[in-house]
Write a protein that holds these residues in place. Structure first.
Motif, mmCIF file in Angstrom:
data_model
loop_
_atom_site.group_PDB
_atom_site.id
_atom_site.type_symbol
_atom_site.label_atom_id
_atom_site.label_comp_id
_atom_site.label_asym_id
_atom_site.label_seq_id
_atom_site.Cartn_x
_atom_site.Cartn_y
_atom_site.Cartn_z
ATOM 1 N N SER A 47 0.852 -1.190 0.000
ATOM 2 C CA SER A 47 0.000 0.000 0.000
ATOM 3 C C SER A 47 0.887 1.238 0.000
ATOM 4 N N VAL A 48 0.315 2.318 -0.529
ATOM 5 C CA VAL A 48 1.005 3.599 -0.569
ATOM 6 C C VAL A 48 -0.002 4.704 -0.253
ATOM 7 N N GLY A 49 0.467 5.683 0.512
ATOM 8 C CA GLY A 49 -0.345 6.857 0.814
ATOM 9 C C GLY A 49 0.469 8.108 0.557
ATOM 10 N N LEU A 50 -0.148 9.075 -0.085
ATOM 11 C CA LEU A 50 0.503 10.358 -0.356
ATOM 12 C C LEU A 50 -0.455 11.484 0.008
ATOM 13 N N ASP A 61 -4.652 17.549 -1.029
ATOM 14 C CA ASP A 61 -5.086 16.413 -1.839
ATOM 15 C C ASP A 61 -4.437 15.139 -1.297
ATOM 16 N N THR A 62 -5.077 14.013 -1.553
ATOM 17 C CA THR A 62 -4.541 12.725 -1.117
ATOM 18 C C THR A 62 -4.595 11.703 -2.251
ATOM 19 N N PHE A 63 -3.719 10.711 -2.137
ATOM 20 C CA PHE A 63 -3.709 9.573 -3.048
ATOM 21 C C PHE A 63 -3.421 8.347 -2.199
ATOM 22 N N TYR A 64 -4.254 7.324 -2.344
ATOM 23 C CA TYR A 64 -4.042 6.082 -1.617
ATOM 24 C C TYR A 64 -4.350 4.924 -2.543
ATOM 25 N N SER A 65 -3.543 3.876 -2.452
ATOM 26 C CA SER A 65 -3.834 2.666 -3.203
ATOM 27 C C SER A 65 -3.251 1.455 -2.499
ATOM 28 N N LEU A 66 -4.028 0.396 -2.523
ATOM 29 C CA LEU A 66 -3.458 -0.906 -2.209
ATOM 30 C C LEU A 66 -2.610 -1.297 -3.406
ATOM 31 N N ILE A 67 -1.627 -2.155 -3.181
ATOM 32 C CA ILE A 67 -0.723 -2.591 -4.248
ATOM 33 C C ILE A 67 -0.589 -4.114 -4.161
#
Length: 186
Positions: free
Chosen positions: A20-23, A33-39
Motif C-alpha cells: 500500500s502507498v499513501g501520499l 489532496d490525497t492519493f491512496y492505493s493498495l498494491i
C-alpha cells in the motif's frame, strides 16, 4: 510550504513488496489532496507478522493494481515537482527505488527529506521520534500503519516544525534544522 508526504507498507522484508502507498499533497502548509492505493506485491504473500502491524492480508491486495500500473498515471503525476517527505525516509525511499527497479521503470531524480531527522532537530528533548510517539505527544489522532494516515501525520509534523522554526518554505525549514535535501536517483 509545498511538499508531498509519502508512506509505504510492505508485505515482507524485501523492499519491492509494497502492498500500500499513501501520499498527501501539502500546499502553503495545508493538506490539499490525497492519493491512496493498495498494491499487489510481486509475490502474492504477506507475512503474518506484517499483517499484525498494518492489517493488510492477501485477500486485500489480490485484485489490487501492481505498482507499475499506478506509477505513471497516479503516483508520479501526483508528486509532480514537489519534494517528498517521509518519516524514516531511508525506508520509504528504499521501497520506492526497489519497486521502480523491480518493474524496470526509470528512477527519477526526486528530492526528499526525512521527517524523523527533522523531528530530532525540532524537538531534541523528546525521548522517542517514532511516528506513533510523536503523534501521541502532539495529540494527532490517526490509524498507525495505514499508509495514508502515516503520510498525513508525517505532513502535519512538517508543518508543526515549520511553525516552530518560523519557516515559510521547505528550503528555509531544512536550513533552520541544519538538514539537507536528499535526492532519489539510481
Amino acid at each position: 510550504m509545498d511538499f508531498v508526504a509519502i508512506d509505504f507498507e510492505t508485505a515482507k522484508h524485501s523492499r519491492e513488496s509494497a502492498c500500500s502507498v499513501g501520499l498527501v499533497k501539502f500546499q502553503n502548509g495545508k493538506a490539499e489532496d490525497t492519493f491512496y492505493s493498495l498494491i499487489r506485491p510481486p509475490s502474492l504473500y504477506i507475512r503474518p507478522d506484517f499483517t499484525d502491524i498494518h492489517g493488510l492480508t492477501v485477500d486485500d491486495v489480490r485484485d489490487a493494481p501492481r505498482f507499475a500500473d499506478i506509477w505513471d498515471n497516479g503516483i508520479k503525476p501526483f508528486i509532480g515537482d514537489f519534494p517528498l517527505a517521509a518519516h524514516n525516509a531511508p525506508f520509504d525511499m528504499g521501497v520506492l527505488s526497489a519497486v521502480l527497479d523491480w518493474y524496470g521503470l526509470d528512477i527519477p531524480k526526486l528530492p526528499y527529506f526525512c521527517t524523523c531527522n527533522l523531528s530530532r532537530h525540532t524537538w531534541p528533548e523528546l525521548k522517542s521520534h517514532a511516528l506513533t510517539a510523536l503523534a501521541k505527544r502532539f495529540r494527532i489522532q490517526y490509524n498507525a500503519h495505514n499508509a495514508l494516515d502515516d503520510a498525513m501525520t508525517c505532513g502535519k509534523l512538517v508543518t508543526m516544525s515549520a511553525k516552530k522554526f518560523g519557516s515559510t518554505n521547505i528550503v528555509q525549514l531544512l536550513s533552520a534544522a541544519k538538514l539537507k535535501m536528499n535526492t532519489l536517483a539510481k
